[in-house]
Design a protein around this motif. Structure first.
Motif, mmCIF file in Angstrom:
data_model
loop_
_atom_site.group_PDB
_atom_site.id
_atom_site.type_symbol
_atom_site.label_atom_id
_atom_site.label_comp_id
_atom_site.label_asym_id
_atom_site.label_seq_id
_atom_site.Cartn_x
_atom_site.Cartn_y
_atom_site.Cartn_z
ATOM 1 N N MET A 73 -5.177 -0.349 13.576
ATOM 2 C CA MET A 73 -5.198 -0.860 12.192
ATOM 3 C C MET A 73 -3.865 -1.520 11.853
ATOM 4 N N LEU A 74 -2.751 -0.895 12.306
ATOM 5 C CA LEU A 74 -1.453 -1.496 12.002
ATOM 6 C C LEU A 74 -1.291 -2.799 12.780
ATOM 7 N N ASP A 75 -1.745 -2.805 14.052
ATOM 8 C CA ASP A 75 -1.670 -4.047 14.845
ATOM 9 C C ASP A 75 -2.445 -5.174 14.173
ATOM 10 N N MET A 76 -3.508 -4.836 13.474
ATOM 11 C CA MET A 76 -4.342 -5.862 12.830
ATOM 12 C C MET A 76 -3.834 -6.211 11.429
ATOM 13 N N GLY A 77 -2.686 -5.643 11.060
ATOM 14 C CA GLY A 77 -2.061 -6.029 9.782
ATOM 15 C C GLY A 77 -2.633 -5.329 8.552
ATOM 16 N N PHE A 78 -3.195 -4.121 8.729
ATOM 17 C CA PHE A 78 -3.849 -3.433 7.611
ATOM 18 C C PHE A 78 -2.930 -2.454 6.858
ATOM 19 N N HIS A 79 -1.637 -2.438 7.213
ATOM 20 C CA HIS A 79 -0.756 -1.429 6.617
ATOM 21 C C HIS A 79 -0.812 -1.447 5.086
ATOM 22 N N GLU A 80 -0.647 -2.633 4.533
ATOM 23 C CA GLU A 80 -0.603 -2.732 3.061
ATOM 24 C C GLU A 80 -1.931 -2.328 2.421
ATOM 25 N N ASP A 81 -3.026 -2.787 3.042
ATOM 26 C CA ASP A 81 -4.354 -2.438 2.515
ATOM 27 C C ASP A 81 -4.548 -0.925 2.509
ATOM 28 N N ILE A 82 -4.132 -0.274 3.584
ATOM 29 C CA ILE A 82 -4.297 1.197 3.674
ATOM 30 C C ILE A 82 -3.540 1.869 2.530
ATOM 31 N N ILE A 83 -2.292 1.438 2.335
ATOM 32 C CA ILE A 83 -1.488 2.046 1.270
ATOM 33 C C ILE A 83 -2.132 1.775 -0.103
ATOM 34 N N ARG A 84 -2.650 0.572 -0.291
ATOM 35 C CA ARG A 84 -3.311 0.258 -1.573
ATOM 36 C C ARG A 84 -4.511 1.169 -1.812
ATOM 37 N N ILE A 85 -5.285 1.398 -0.767
ATOM 38 C CA ILE A 85 -6.457 2.286 -0.919
ATOM 39 C C ILE A 85 -5.984 3.699 -1.255
ATOM 40 N N ILE A 86 -4.967 4.160 -0.525
ATOM 41 C CA ILE A 86 -4.490 5.536 -0.725
ATOM 42 C C ILE A 86 -3.931 5.708 -2.143
ATOM 43 N N ASN A 87 -3.348 4.658 -2.692
ATOM 44 C CA ASN A 87 -2.806 4.754 -4.054
ATOM 45 C C ASN A 87 -3.880 5.052 -5.103
ATOM 46 N N HIS A 88 -5.135 4.810 -4.758
ATOM 47 C CA HIS A 88 -6.235 5.131 -5.688
ATOM 48 C C HIS A 88 -6.638 6.610 -5.599
ATOM 49 N N MET A 89 -6.087 7.324 -4.604
ATOM 50 C CA MET A 89 -6.566 8.703 -4.361
ATOM 51 C C MET A 89 -5.718 9.726 -5.100
ATOM 52 N N GLY A 90 -6.325 10.881 -5.408
ATOM 53 C CA GLY A 90 -5.556 11.989 -5.951
ATOM 54 C C GLY A 90 -4.678 12.588 -4.856
ATOM 55 N N ALA A 91 -3.694 13.397 -5.237
ATOM 56 C CA ALA A 91 -2.740 13.906 -4.250
ATOM 57 C C ALA A 91 -3.283 15.114 -3.480
ATOM 58 N N ASP A 92 -4.251 15.795 -4.072
ATOM 59 C CA ASP A 92 -4.688 17.067 -3.497
ATOM 60 C C ASP A 92 -5.806 16.848 -2.474
ATOM 61 N N ARG A 93 -5.412 16.438 -1.273
ATOM 62 C CA ARG A 93 -6.414 16.160 -0.237
ATOM 63 C C ARG A 93 -5.852 16.493 1.136
#
Ligand code: AMP
Length: 419
Positions: A175-195
């Motif tokens: 995923m990082l090789d394909m340039g998805f780092h920012e997208d992953i972080i953006r998705i995670i920012n929508h999540m609650g912390a307790d997981r």
């Protein structure tokens, strides 16, 4: 209960049966239908950690059983704590092919449970977008998605990930090789912390460690690197049609007259069928598999170890951890399901610095599977011509799609559920 800190080595492998994990009975049904008997090393290590609620970072390649290593405990936990009106788990993967493959795996393993899932990936039509939107809004237990498509849904504002309990990143290095780092972080920012967070990656370059530091909390670490077969094992393969396998075993056993031979089959049924055919051909053979009582298994194993029994036909039940000296030949009657099984099966010969031979029979349907194993062990195994009496075998063309071991895309591995 199994202690996950006990590390796996070739000599002291721990074999866990799926019953050892205390899984729910409806999940056990899915495992049995999938034909799994014993856990692979990555499953043995990772499943107890996930069941204990730990974050995990695991380096494991495709072919090690890593998908079931996270799906099984995930499904088990969702059966126990099911909430139907929101997304409970998200598996983020680099490609639509992997999303489809994991989704099929998920359907097979969760078939008898009430856990729901959906694969969300790019390239679909308007209808699939509407189905995905409906599932995301009404609640689905497990979402298996590619980053870009998930971001498209998140941008529309109707996805609530605040109650997400599990985040899984699979093939994180890709995923990082394909340039998805920012997208992953953006998705995670929508999540609650307790997981609970799980990260799987074939390799562990520094950028993966950095991602792990951002996402995981005090993670347990698992490193399953595939051991390679020692050079002193002579590996050969025979490319055959399925009906040629039994005559070829009989031919090889009669020609070689060896004192100690193990023949591995992936299925109990094949073990039983082959053993009875060998006996009918006058070969002193016996069988070992999980349908036998423990005492029966021990008797057979004892006869084999003491060289009273020259030919043992077995499932992978004895491919790991059992130390039998002086096995002259291992025959893989079929191609094992993954590279680890191959290494373990052929590792039964050439123990204690002796030399040994390992033959693998490759039917038409098994060619691509064998090629994957060759990639994992980084060796091209010689394909030996068949003896004249066996007749001509098929041509070795592992790259032909029709022999793929996976069902065609999106096809259900199981019949549709009855309501
Ligand atoms: P993976 O590494 O997840 O891509 O899995 C590789 C293959 O091994 C897949 O075809 C799985 O269905 C199969 N597999 C996974 N776990 C097991 C198991 N415990 N026993 C037998 N096959 C397995």
């Amino acid at each position: 209960m199994f202690d996950y800190r006990t590390y796996y080595t070739d000599k002291h492998t721990i074999i866990l049966k799926f019953t050892d994990f205390g899984f729910a009975s409806e999940l056990m049904e899915g495992i049995e239908s999938s034909g799994y008997e014993t856990a692979t090393p990555v499953q043995t290590q990772v499943i107890p950690m996930i069941l204990q609620g730990k974050d995990v970072i695991a380096s494991a390649q495709t072919g090690t059983g890593k998908t079931a290593a996270f799906l099984l405990p995930l499904i088990n936990q969702l059966i126990k704590h099911k909430h139907s009106n929101h997304v409970s788990a998200m598996i983020i993967v680099p490609t639509r092919e992997l999303a489809i493959q994991i989704s099929q795996h998920m359907e097979g393993l969760s078939y008898f449970t009430n856990v729901s899932s959906i694969a969300i990936y790019g390239g679909g039509d308007g209808n699939s977008f509407i189905d995905e939107k409906r599932a995301l809004m009404n609640g689905v237990d497990v979402v298996i998605c590619t980053p870009g498509k998930m971001i498209s849904h998140l941008n529309m504002g109707y996805v609530n990930l605040k109650k997400l309990q599990f985040l899984i990143l699979d093939e994180a290095d890709r995923m990082l090789d394909m340039g998805f780092h920012e997208d992953i972080i953006r998705i995670i920012n929508h999540m609650g912390a307790d997981r609970q967070n799980l990260l799987f990656s074939a390799t562990m370059p520094p950028k993966i460690r950095e991602l792990a530091r951002k996402i995981l909390k005090n993670p347990a670490e698992v490193n399953i690197s595939l051991s390679k077969p020692p050079d002193r094992i002579k590996q050969e393969a025979f490319v055959v049609y399925e009906p040629q396998k039994i005559p070829l075993v009989v031919y090889l056993l009669k020609e070689k007259k060896l004192k100690s031979v193990v023949i591995f089959c992936s299925k109990k049924q094949s073990v039983k069928q082959l053993t009875s055919q060998l006996k009918r051909s006058g070969i002193n053979a016996d069988e070992i598999h999980s349908d036998l009582e423990q005492a029966e298994r021990e008797n057979v194993l004892m006869a084999f170890k003491s060289k009273r029994l020259p030919v043992l036909v077995a499932t992978d039940i004895i491919s790991r951890g059992i130390d039998i000296e002086d096995i002259d030949l291992v025959i893989n009657y079929d191609v094992p399901n993954d590279g680890e099984d191959y290494v373990h099966r052929i590792g039964r010969t050439a123990r204690a610095e002796t030399t040994g031979i390992a033959y693998t029979f490759i039917s038409e349907q098994e060619q691509s599977k064998f090629q994957e194993i060759e990639k994992l062990i980084e060796k091209v195994v010689d394909k030996t011509p068949l003896p004249e009496s066996i007749g001509e075998g098929p041509v070795y063309k592992p790259n032909e799609r029709k022999f793929s071991r996976r069902p065609p895309n999106n096809k259900r591995p199981f019949p549709k559920k009855k309501p």
